[in-house]
Write an enzyme that holds these catalytic residues in place. Sequence first.
Site, short mmCIF file in Angstrom:
data_model
loop_
_atom_site.label_atom_id
_atom_site.label_comp_id
_atom_site.label_asym_id
_atom_site.label_seq_id
_atom_site.Cartn_x
_atom_site.Cartn_y
_atom_site.Cartn_z
N LYS A 116 53.67 -93.09 -37.46
CA LYS A 116 53.45 -93.96 -38.63
C LYS A 116 54.33 -95.20 -38.60
O LYS A 116 53.97 -96.23 -39.20
CB LYS A 116 53.67 -93.17 -39.93
CG LYS A 116 52.79 -91.92 -40.05
CD LYS A 116 51.31 -92.24 -39.98
CE LYS A 116 50.47 -90.99 -39.77
NZ LYS A 116 49.04 -91.29 -39.55
N TYR A 202 59.68 -98.76 -52.30
CA TYR A 202 58.82 -97.81 -53.01
C TYR A 202 58.04 -98.53 -54.10
O TYR A 202 58.61 -99.09 -55.03
CB TYR A 202 59.70 -96.69 -53.61
CG TYR A 202 58.95 -95.65 -54.38
CD1 TYR A 202 57.81 -95.04 -53.85
CD2 TYR A 202 59.38 -95.24 -55.64
CE1 TYR A 202 57.11 -94.07 -54.55
CE2 TYR A 202 58.70 -94.26 -56.35
CZ TYR A 202 57.57 -93.69 -55.80
OH TYR A 202 56.89 -92.73 -56.50
N ASN A 289 43.85 -93.57 -40.32
CA ASN A 289 43.34 -92.26 -39.91
C ASN A 289 42.30 -92.48 -38.83
O ASN A 289 41.32 -93.19 -39.04
CB ASN A 289 42.73 -91.52 -41.08
CG ASN A 289 43.77 -91.28 -42.17
OD1 ASN A 289 44.90 -90.93 -41.87
ND2 ASN A 289 43.39 -91.49 -43.42
N ARG A 291 39.96 -90.74 -37.53
CA ARG A 291 38.90 -89.72 -37.55
C ARG A 291 37.88 -90.09 -38.63
O ARG A 291 38.09 -91.02 -39.40
CB ARG A 291 39.52 -88.37 -37.92
CG ARG A 291 40.21 -88.42 -39.28
CD ARG A 291 40.50 -87.09 -39.90
NE ARG A 291 40.79 -87.23 -41.32
CZ ARG A 291 41.95 -87.59 -41.84
NH1 ARG A 291 42.98 -87.84 -41.07
NH2 ARG A 291 42.09 -87.71 -43.15
N VAL A 294 36.75 -86.94 -44.97
CA VAL A 294 35.98 -86.13 -45.92
C VAL A 294 35.07 -87.02 -46.76
O VAL A 294 33.89 -86.71 -46.98
CB VAL A 294 36.93 -85.32 -46.85
CG1 VAL A 294 36.15 -84.58 -47.91
CG2 VAL A 294 37.81 -84.37 -46.05
C1 MV4 Z 1 53.86 -95.12 -50.49
C2 MV4 Z 1 53.93 -95.06 -51.90
C3 MV4 Z 1 54.71 -96.01 -52.54
N1 MV4 Z 1 55.39 -96.92 -51.83
N2 MV4 Z 1 54.55 -96.08 -49.84
C4 MV4 Z 1 51.53 -91.02 -49.91
C5 MV4 Z 1 50.75 -90.51 -48.77
C6 MV4 Z 1 51.03 -91.42 -47.64
N3 MV4 Z 1 49.79 -91.71 -46.99
C7 MV4 Z 1 51.67 -92.63 -48.21
N4 MV4 Z 1 51.88 -92.35 -49.60
C8 MV4 Z 1 52.52 -93.24 -50.41
N5 MV4 Z 1 53.17 -94.24 -49.78
C9 MV4 Z 1 55.28 -96.94 -50.51
N6 MV4 Z 1 55.98 -97.86 -49.83
C10 MV4 Z 1 53.22 -94.07 -52.56
C11 MV4 Z 1 52.50 -93.15 -51.82
C12 MV4 Z 1 51.76 -92.19 -52.59
C13 MV4 Z 1 50.38 -92.11 -52.53
C14 MV4 Z 1 49.63 -92.93 -51.70
C15 MV4 Z 1 48.27 -92.83 -51.64
C16 MV4 Z 1 47.63 -91.89 -52.45
C17 MV4 Z 1 48.33 -91.06 -53.26
C18 MV4 Z 1 49.71 -91.17 -53.32
C19 MV4 Z 1 50.41 -90.33 -54.18
C20 MV4 Z 1 51.77 -90.42 -54.22
C21 MV4 Z 1 52.44 -91.34 -53.44
#
Ligand code: MV4
Length: 458
Positions: A116, A202, A289, A291, A294
């Site tokens: 990643k 974040y 991703n 692939r 879903v």
């Molecule tokens: C983040 C984020 C906030 N800030 N990155 C969660 C799964 C992974 N694919 C990346 N994710 C996140 N990355 C930053 N810099 C919040 C999430 C995240 C989230 C992202 C997509 C769908 C659902 C989520 C639920 C919680 C947190």
Amino acid sequence: MIGKVLIANRGEIALRVIRACRELGVRSVAVYSTADADSLHRILADESVCIGPPPASESYLNIPAIISAAEVSGAQAIHPGYGFLSENARFAEICERSGVRFIGPSSKAIARMGDKSAARETAARAGVPVVPGSEGTCSSAEEVMRVGAEVGYPLLIKAAAGGGGKGMRVVENEREAKAAFVAASREAKAAFGDGSVYVERYLERLRHVEIQVLADGRGRVAAFPERDCSIQRRHQKLLEESPAPDFPEEVRTRMMDAAASLALSLEYEGAGTVEFVYSGGEFYFIEMNTRLQVEHPVTEMVAGVDLVSEQIRIASGEGMSVPERPTASGCAMEFRINAEDPQKNFIPQAGQVEFYTPPGGPGVRVDSHLYPGYRVPPHYDSLLAKLIVHAPDRDGAIRRGVRALDEFAVAGLETTLPLHLAILEDKGFRKGEVYTGFLAERRLSVEDGVLRLTALTA
Ligand code: MV4
């Protein structure tokens, strides 16, 4: 065209691939574990091979058994579906070396996006916006603090080998950096055998928006209009829709261009999804991703394409039959019907389906491996069915969704059907106010036997 495809998967996605094969005149080979001896994918395929006992590690993840099944059946290609071996670069490489076509991108592209942190660098280099954060991985808490001083707090530490939300740690300030770095690295090492982490600013109250891509491996890339997958519970998507509600056309165009640019820079081949977080009118790459996902039917419904048949055409060297900027019409929504009890903290359900009547009528599609009397084995994921509705606009899709969910009867196990009805009744959802915290910020209650959502904050 490839003459025979082995499907290294089970459940609804195995059926989905078998259906595409049938329509293309391609023979299909199912593989199944002993827990799936009575499954529809075994019955509907032209041939089937038992690959082992119930645990996935000994069957659907058993690379030697699957390669042998391809060899004995004379399959020229393997479709991995989603989950299981679909993003396993080593499996793709073994296929390549065994002379069986892996239906998907090169093992190199899978590996590049599987890391990643490398994916983030590749995206940035392709001109795709990434969340402000570290360049490459961070090897100490001091490095995390250096990023914090540069981009500000809060930060999110992520596992390079992770994805899908596993092994993430929020850092509110410099004082928390040390403990969070140590915990995240340890967790990543335990979960993925690789403790490497990277860090990003974040972002809060965001939406998850993704772009489906299809690439022919010869420089043509199609990027489809977006899917919004914000409605999820603990990183498990529940409901996906296209187009994303309240989403500017100008952002859509930029997002499709960004996804296409990343796929081009990877010399990508086949189907893939570029995931973004969308917040405050801006979007940032988070993962790709490599692939079929879903929720691919949502795109199929609005764009009028068959993504699985495109995957098979591309793997056969016949290119793709969609333009680089496919258009979409109307609104599609997918509801994931899981064997989980929403009233009991979503505890997975196994056992016999006593009664099963899926909905029908205009604009309704059900992708499912269920039949009355089917026994849901306890060994695999809990997806029982996907209900996809398509209508001219979002209000129409919601009305059609309510109608079809009402019609949908599954007895013998608890499912997420009533939760979907509660979501469709929610005022915020109806206004298009979707974000990843949607469910966490609501309480589930039962009123007169009906599941309801109530906002926790005023
Ligand atoms: C983040 C984020 C906030 N800030 N990155 C969660 C799964 C992974 N694919 C990346 N994710 C996140 N990355 C930053 N810099 C919040 C999430 C995240 C989230 C992202 C997509 C769908 C659902 C989520 C639920 C919680 C947190």
